[in-house]
Scaffold this motif. Structure first.
Motif, short mmCIF file in Angstrom:
data_model
loop_
_atom_site.label_atom_id
_atom_site.label_comp_id
_atom_site.label_asym_id
_atom_site.label_seq_id
_atom_site.Cartn_x
_atom_site.Cartn_y
_atom_site.Cartn_z
N GLU A 167 -6.20 -1.50 -5.93
CA GLU A 167 -4.81 -1.41 -5.48
C GLU A 167 -3.92 -1.12 -6.69
OE1 GLU A 167 -4.11 -4.30 -1.76
OE2 GLU A 167 -4.15 -5.35 -3.67
N SER B 56 0.93 1.31 -4.33
CA SER B 56 0.31 1.26 -2.99
C SER B 56 0.77 0.00 -2.25
CB SER B 56 -1.22 1.34 -3.09
OG SER B 56 -1.77 0.18 -3.68
N ALA B 57 0.91 -1.11 -2.97
CA ALA B 57 1.35 -2.35 -2.32
C ALA B 57 2.81 -2.24 -1.88
CB ALA B 57 1.16 -3.53 -3.27
N GLU C 201 3.16 -0.35 1.30
CA GLU C 201 2.85 -1.15 2.49
C GLU C 201 4.04 -2.02 2.89
OE1 GLU C 201 -1.91 -1.71 1.50
OE2 GLU C 201 -0.58 -3.44 1.47
N LEU D 102 -2.49 -8.21 -6.51
CA LEU D 102 -3.21 -6.95 -6.32
C LEU D 102 -4.66 -7.13 -6.75
CD1 LEU D 102 -0.51 -4.95 -8.29
CD2 LEU D 102 -0.76 -4.90 -5.80
#
Ligand SMILES: [Zn+2]
Length: 388
Positions: free
Chosen positions: A266, A270-271, A274, A262
């Motif tokens: 980020e 949020s990762a 995705e 990250l």
């Protein structure tokens, strides 16, 4: 401060003495290295406290005040080292000097920072113009950075009113104000078991790893477009795979662990969102196989950054310019204790001698000219921070 106490040791001698004490984590003698530093500071009239905060780990803290008021600046790095595994040319804890370098575990990471930080503080204390400085310097050498960061976490429970912190890690003396973090989702592929002699009756979860890995590679390529100015781009790479139940059965499950780095801005959430989106598309394209995040493997935590405009960052850059050093800001691609200092709201930078490439490998070493230069760098930053 009384300048007639002990002479300030040479930074090379101090580093050699520190590397000689095996502080391998787990199992090493952090207390021995902490006591060496405490004795040094006490010998120079400073207050020093060795804090054994659990069965194995210690922190040592020393402080020096200059006049009334002024900022409170922390120098911090870690006492522990990673195990000296692999093929070493010379014993890891019997430091040797050859070709202008000292070889030994911890010579760079991070006793290579702790030693010049200590010498810089002593130089400041004994400098003829010490009376003109205002502020407090708190020197902290913490335990357990390499495994659980318990030393930094413990230290930060009662470290308040800090205006700036310098974390010593090998950066080749580049000034870093940001670092990456990581999150490690474990993706579970689920198919259907059947006799291996009749594979058409099952749904092979291992075969499904192929398109999933391809999707992850495409995702990683997308991430490489998102360049953070200091740390570079985020990454995603498969790091572990395990699957199948028996040599004569169509595998019903396969697990792939992904290391997702990250960048500042980020978050783990949020990762993961995705990756959930990626998996939803994968599931639509690859039915009846399904893929889902089963859990997250442990990681050191998120990314962090100190804003470029923070006064302490500007102080550090100014100090480097004062001594003709490169003041360009950069970022670290791995995590370090900065994450905990930033979580405590402390303006933090990372700078130290030694190269990232020699960390955690056999024949770890440090260039002695760079080690000496580090004393000048830390002293210049402290001097500028404490000059009213
Ligand atoms: Zn380190």
């Amino acid at each position: 401060m009384n300048s007639e106490l002990s002479a300030i040791p040479d930074v090379v001698d101090l580093l050699r003495d520190m590397v000689t004490i095996d502080t391998t984590n787990p199992g090493g003698n952090e207390a021995g290295a902490a006591q060496l530093l405490a004795d040094l500071f006490v010998g120079h009239g400073l207050d020093a406290v060795v804090d054994r905060f659990d069965d194995e780990h210690v922190n040592v803290t020393a402080s020096a005040s200059f006049g009334d008021g002024g900022p409170r600046i922390v120098l911090n790095s870690h006492l522990d080292v990673v195990p000296a595994v692999g093929d070493w040319t010379t014993p890891a804890f019997e430091p040797q000097i050859r070709d202008g370098r000292m070889f030994g575990r911890g010579s760079a990471d991070a006793k290579g920072s702790l030693a010049p930080m200590a010498i810089a503080l002593l130089r400041l204390v004994h400098s003829p113009d010490a009376d003109n400085l205002r502020g407090t310097v708190v020197y902290t050498a913490v335990g357990d950075e390499e495994v659980g960061s318990r030393g930094a976490r413990h230290l930060l429970t009662d470290l308040t009113g800090v205006d700036g912190a310098i974390i010593g890690e090998p950066t080749s003396l580049r000034l870093l104000s940001a670092h990456k973090g990581s999150v490690r989702p474990v993706i579970e592929l689920t198919g259907k078991s059947a006799h291996a002699a009749a594979p058409g009756k099952g749904v092979n979860a291992i075969n499904a790893a192929g398109p999933l890995l391809a999707a992850l590679e495409a995702y990683s390529a997308e991430l490489s477009e998102r360049v953070h100015p200091l740390t570079g781009c985020p990454t995603a790479t498969a790091v572990l795979i395990a699957g199948g139940e028996a040599p004569n059965a169509v595998p019903a499950s396969c697990r792939i662990t992904v290391d997702r780095r990250l960048v500042p801005g980020e978050t783990a959430e949020s990762a993961l969102a995705e990756i959930e989106t990626l998996l939803a598309k994968f599931n639509a394209d690859n039915a009846p196989v399904t893929a889902a995040i089963a859990e997250c493997a442990p990681s050191t935590g998120g990314p962090s950054q100190t804003p470029d405009t923070d006064p302490f960052v500007l102080t550090c850059r100014g100090a480097l310019e004062d001594i003709g050093a490169d003041s360009t800001l950069s970022g670290l691609i791995v995590n370090c204790d900065m994450t905990h200092f930033r979580a405590a709201g402390i303006p933090t930078v990372v700078i130290g001698p030694g190269a990232l490439e020699v960390m955690h490998v056999p024949d770890e070493s440090i260039d002695l000219d760079e080690l000496r230069r580090a004393v000048d760098v830390y002293e210049a930053i402290l001097r500028r921070a404490l000059t009213p």
